[in-house]
Design a protein around this motif. Structure first.
Motif, PDB file in Angstrom:
ATOM      1  N   TYR A 132      11.404   0.122   8.648  1.00 54.27           N
ATOM      2  CA  TYR A 132      11.027  -1.016   7.416  1.00 54.27           C
ATOM      3  C   TYR A 132       9.650  -0.947   7.229  1.00 54.27           C
ATOM      4  O   TYR A 132       9.066  -1.187   6.004  1.00 54.27           O
ATOM      5  CB  TYR A 132      11.402  -2.534   7.945  1.00 54.27           C
ATOM      6  CG  TYR A 132      12.680  -2.772   8.055  1.00 54.27           C
ATOM      7  CD1 TYR A 132      13.632  -3.445   6.813  1.00 54.27           C
ATOM      8  CD2 TYR A 132      13.448  -2.336   9.057  1.00 54.27           C
ATOM      9  CE1 TYR A 132      14.853  -3.504   7.029  1.00 54.27           C
ATOM     10  CE2 TYR A 132      14.747  -2.623   9.312  1.00 54.27           C
ATOM     11  CZ  TYR A 132      15.446  -3.548   8.294  1.00 54.27           C
ATOM     12  OH  TYR A 132      16.900  -3.639   8.192  1.00 54.27           O
ATOM     13  N   LEU A 133       8.776  -0.681   8.133  1.00 52.22           N
ATOM     14  CA  LEU A 133       7.329  -0.691   7.885  1.00 52.22           C
ATOM     15  C   LEU A 133       7.040   0.705   6.959  1.00 52.22           C
ATOM     16  O   LEU A 133       6.007   0.320   6.033  1.00 52.22           O
ATOM     17  CB  LEU A 133       6.543  -0.632   9.306  1.00 52.22           C
ATOM     18  CG  LEU A 133       6.632  -1.956  10.077  1.00 52.22           C
ATOM     19  CD1 LEU A 133       5.670  -1.884  11.448  1.00 52.22           C
ATOM     20  CD2 LEU A 133       6.704  -3.444   9.578  1.00 52.22           C
ATOM     21  N   ALA A 134       7.588   1.646   7.499  1.00 50.59           N
ATOM     22  CA  ALA A 134       7.064   2.942   6.888  1.00 50.59           C
ATOM     23  C   ALA A 134       7.767   2.716   5.233  1.00 50.59           C
ATOM     24  O   ALA A 134       7.145   3.164   4.484  1.00 50.59           O
ATOM     25  CB  ALA A 134       8.116   4.106   7.367  1.00 50.59           C
ATOM     26  N   ALA A 135       8.757   2.049   4.918  1.00 50.71           N
ATOM     27  CA  ALA A 135       9.436   2.034   3.606  1.00 50.71           C
ATOM     28  C   ALA A 135       8.476   1.114   2.862  1.00 50.71           C
ATOM     29  O   ALA A 135       8.110   1.404   1.763  1.00 50.71           O
ATOM     30  CB  ALA A 135      10.994   1.097   3.815  1.00 50.71           C
ATOM     31  N   LEU A 136       7.802   0.034   3.685  1.00 52.68           N
ATOM     32  CA  LEU A 136       6.828  -0.801   2.757  1.00 52.68           C
ATOM     33  C   LEU A 136       5.407  -0.056   2.436  1.00 52.68           C
ATOM     34  O   LEU A 136       4.993   0.039   1.178  1.00 52.68           O
ATOM     35  CB  LEU A 136       6.474  -2.237   3.597  1.00 52.68           C
ATOM     36  CG  LEU A 136       5.464  -3.057   2.913  1.00 52.68           C
ATOM     37  CD1 LEU A 136       6.059  -3.588   1.535  1.00 52.68           C
ATOM     38  CD2 LEU A 136       5.156  -4.185   3.894  1.00 52.68           C
ATOM     39  N   LEU A 137       5.152   0.740   3.351  1.00 55.59           N
ATOM     40  CA  LEU A 137       3.985   1.564   3.143  1.00 55.59           C
ATOM     41  C   LEU A 137       4.313   2.637   2.056  1.00 55.59           C
ATOM     42  O   LEU A 137       3.574   2.834   0.877  1.00 55.59           O
ATOM     43  CB  LEU A 137       3.610   2.301   4.445  1.00 55.59           C
ATOM     44  CG  LEU A 137       2.566   3.489   4.331  1.00 55.59           C
ATOM     45  CD1 LEU A 137       1.064   2.753   4.187  1.00 55.59           C
ATOM     46  CD2 LEU A 137       2.404   4.558   5.411  1.00 55.59           C
ATOM     47  N   CYS A 138       5.310   3.143   1.980  1.00 57.94           N
ATOM     48  CA  CYS A 138       5.729   4.267   0.779  1.00 57.94           C
ATOM     49  C   CYS A 138       5.999   3.588  -0.264  1.00 57.94           C
ATOM     50  O   CYS A 138       5.710   4.048  -1.528  1.00 57.94           O
ATOM     51  CB  CYS A 138       6.901   5.001   1.279  1.00 57.94           C
ATOM     52  SG  CYS A 138       6.726   6.130   2.789  1.00 57.94           S
ATOM     53  N   LEU A 139       6.704   2.392  -0.242  1.00 57.42           N
ATOM     54  CA  LEU A 139       7.081   1.549  -1.754  1.00 57.42           C
ATOM     55  C   LEU A 139       5.766   1.325  -2.277  1.00 57.42           C
ATOM     56  O   LEU A 139       5.569   1.264  -3.319  1.00 57.42           O
ATOM     57  CB  LEU A 139       7.813   0.531  -1.355  1.00 57.42           C
ATOM     58  CG  LEU A 139       8.431  -0.342  -2.385  1.00 57.42           C
ATOM     59  CD1 LEU A 139       8.942   0.653  -3.551  1.00 57.42           C
ATOM     60  CD2 LEU A 139       9.349  -1.216  -2.110  1.00 57.42           C
ATOM     61  N   VAL A 140       4.763   0.519  -1.645  1.00 60.09           N
ATOM     62  CA  VAL A 140       3.434   0.173  -2.127  1.00 60.09           C
ATOM     63  C   VAL A 140       2.619   1.409  -2.621  1.00 60.09           C
ATOM     64  O   VAL A 140       2.151   1.132  -3.858  1.00 60.09           O
ATOM     65  CB  VAL A 140       2.689  -0.568  -1.225  1.00 60.09           C
ATOM     66  CG1 VAL A 140       1.302  -0.779  -1.482  1.00 60.09           C
ATOM     67  CG2 VAL A 140       3.429  -2.119  -0.586  1.00 60.09           C
ATOM     68  N   LYS A 141       2.539   2.317  -1.885  1.00 60.41           N
ATOM     69  CA  LYS A 141       1.900   3.623  -2.457  1.00 60.41           C
ATOM     70  C   LYS A 141       2.507   4.123  -4.010  1.00 60.41           C
ATOM     71  O   LYS A 141       2.025   4.360  -4.626  1.00 60.41           O
ATOM     72  CB  LYS A 141       1.793   4.603  -1.412  1.00 60.41           C
ATOM     73  CG  LYS A 141       0.811   4.368  -0.270  1.00 60.41           C
ATOM     74  CD  LYS A 141       0.777   5.511   0.664  1.00 60.41           C
ATOM     75  CE  LYS A 141      -0.803   5.399   1.560  1.00 60.41           C
ATOM     76  NZ  LYS A 141      -1.965   5.433   0.773  1.00 60.41           N
ATOM     77  N   TYR A 142       3.909   4.112  -3.642  1.00 61.46           N
ATOM     78  CA  TYR A 142       4.576   4.582  -4.870  1.00 61.46           C
ATOM     79  C   TYR A 142       4.289   3.622  -5.904  1.00 61.46           C
ATOM     80  O   TYR A 142       3.734   4.160  -7.140  1.00 61.46           O
ATOM     81  CB  TYR A 142       6.053   4.539  -4.661  1.00 61.46           C
ATOM     82  CG  TYR A 142       6.993   4.801  -5.773  1.00 61.46           C
ATOM     83  CD1 TYR A 142       7.218   6.138  -6.131  1.00 61.46           C
ATOM     84  CD2 TYR A 142       7.380   3.958  -6.731  1.00 61.46           C
ATOM     85  CE1 TYR A 142       8.110   6.603  -7.118  1.00 61.46           C
ATOM     86  CE2 TYR A 142       8.265   4.235  -7.674  1.00 61.46           C
ATOM     87  CZ  TYR A 142       8.367   5.518  -7.914  1.00 61.46           C
ATOM     88  OH  TYR A 142       9.246   6.065  -9.137  1.00 61.46           O
ATOM     89  N   LEU A 143       4.350   2.441  -5.651  1.00 57.89           N
ATOM     90  CA  LEU A 143       4.024   1.559  -7.087  1.00 57.89           C
ATOM     91  C   LEU A 143       2.494   1.414  -7.381  1.00 57.89           C
ATOM     92  O   LEU A 143       2.344   1.144  -8.530  1.00 57.89           O
ATOM     93  CB  LEU A 143       4.434  -0.006  -6.632  1.00 57.89           C
ATOM     94  CG  LEU A 143       5.742  -0.487  -6.339  1.00 57.89           C
ATOM     95  CD1 LEU A 143       6.146  -1.704  -5.630  1.00 57.89           C
ATOM     96  CD2 LEU A 143       6.661  -0.182  -7.746  1.00 57.89           C
ATOM     97  N   LYS A 144       1.656   1.670  -6.590  1.00 56.15           N
ATOM     98  CA  LYS A 144       0.235   2.050  -7.150  1.00 56.15           C
ATOM     99  C   LYS A 144      -0.076   3.287  -7.269  1.00 56.15           C
ATOM    100  O   LYS A 144      -1.118   3.847  -7.647  1.00 56.15           O
ATOM    101  CB  LYS A 144      -0.717   1.691  -5.725  1.00 56.15           C
ATOM    102  CG  LYS A 144      -0.561   0.159  -5.466  1.00 56.15           C
ATOM    103  CD  LYS A 144      -1.765   0.213  -4.268  1.00 56.15           C
ATOM    104  CE  LYS A 144      -1.999  -1.277  -3.668  1.00 56.15           C
ATOM    105  NZ  LYS A 144      -2.753  -1.342  -2.536  1.00 56.15           N
ATOM    106  N   ASN A 145       1.103   3.998  -7.549  1.00 54.81           N
ATOM    107  CA  ASN A 145       0.881   5.700  -7.747  1.00 54.81           C
ATOM    108  C   ASN A 145      -0.097   6.375  -6.966  1.00 54.81           C
ATOM    109  O   ASN A 145      -1.035   7.183  -7.437  1.00 54.81           O
ATOM    110  CB  ASN A 145       0.340   5.746  -9.463  1.00 54.81           C
ATOM    111  CG  ASN A 145       1.259   5.467 -10.139  1.00 54.81           C
ATOM    112  OD1 ASN A 145       2.265   6.127 -10.063  1.00 54.81           O
ATOM    113  ND2 ASN A 145       1.119   4.779 -11.288  1.00 54.81           N
ATOM    114  N   GLU A 146      -0.010   6.204  -5.601  1.00 58.26           N
ATOM    115  CA  GLU A 146      -1.103   6.339  -4.818  1.00 58.26           C
ATOM    116  C   GLU A 146      -0.531   7.802  -4.073  1.00 58.26           C
ATOM    117  O   GLU A 146       0.521   7.801  -4.049  1.00 58.26           O
ATOM    118  CB  GLU A 146      -1.752   5.737  -3.674  1.00 58.26           C
ATOM    119  CG  GLU A 146      -2.720   4.553  -4.083  1.00 58.26           C
ATOM    120  CD  GLU A 146      -3.117   3.580  -3.180  1.00 58.26           C
ATOM    121  OE1 GLU A 146      -3.579   2.550  -3.596  1.00 58.26           O
ATOM    122  OE2 GLU A 146      -2.502   3.868  -2.015  1.00 58.26           O
TER     123      GLU A 146
END
Ligand code: DQA
Length: 146
Positions: A132-146
């Motif tokens: 779940y933590l990895a998913a949050l990290l990846c999703l936030v980065k995806y949404l920020k285009n990072e």
């Protein structure tokens, strides 16, 4: 940035349910860890939903439209069966990450196929609560285009 965390059937039983597979952590603990983890990101807001019913999950996804920027979902057993949840994720077009506590590729044949992941931007499985933590990290980065 608002992110909805959805957990499907029997995940309310975490901590009691098959601890040798799913660990001893409760869903409440996982959600609290996610909240703690989310503090490192600027203005990330989390909302949590658990249901044992397919239709309720479909409705929650539909109602997420224009409110949530991203979804993290563990569809649990519905992963392997639910065209309805898959269609709901596609319908709202909200970037969604699928999560599993266990490595579904290492388990029974019937768990190896995920129908719902075909509607998701990615899937993280096998790391217990850390999925779940990895998913949050990846999703936030995806949404920020990072
Ligand atoms: C699960 C894997 C599913 O196959 C199972 O039905 C679950 C939990 C997981 O997180 O590992 O309920 O989604």
């Amino acid at each position: 940035m608002k992110i909805l965390v959805i957990n499907g059937p029997n995940l309310n039983m975490l901590g009691i349910r098959e601890p040798e597979i799913y660990g001893n952590t409760t869903l409440l603990n996982i959600n609290n860890e996610l909240l703690e983890f989310s503090k490192q990101f600027e203005s990330v807001e989390l909302d949590f939903f658990q249901s044992n019913l397919e239709g309720e999950i479909v409705e929650k996804i539909q109602k997420a439209m224009n409110i949530f920027d991203g979804i993290i979902i563990n569809p649990a057993a519905y992963t392997h069966t639910s065209v309805a949840i898959t269609d709901a994720i596609k319908a709202v077009n909200i970037p969604t990450v699928e999560v599993h506590l266990s490595n579904i590729q290492k388990r029974e044949e019937f768990r190896k196929n995920s129908i719902t992941s075909s509607a998701c931007i990615g899937q993280i499985a096998g790391f217990g609560k850390n999925s779940y933590l990895a998913a949050l990290l990846c999703l936030v980065k995806y949404l920020k285009n990072e």
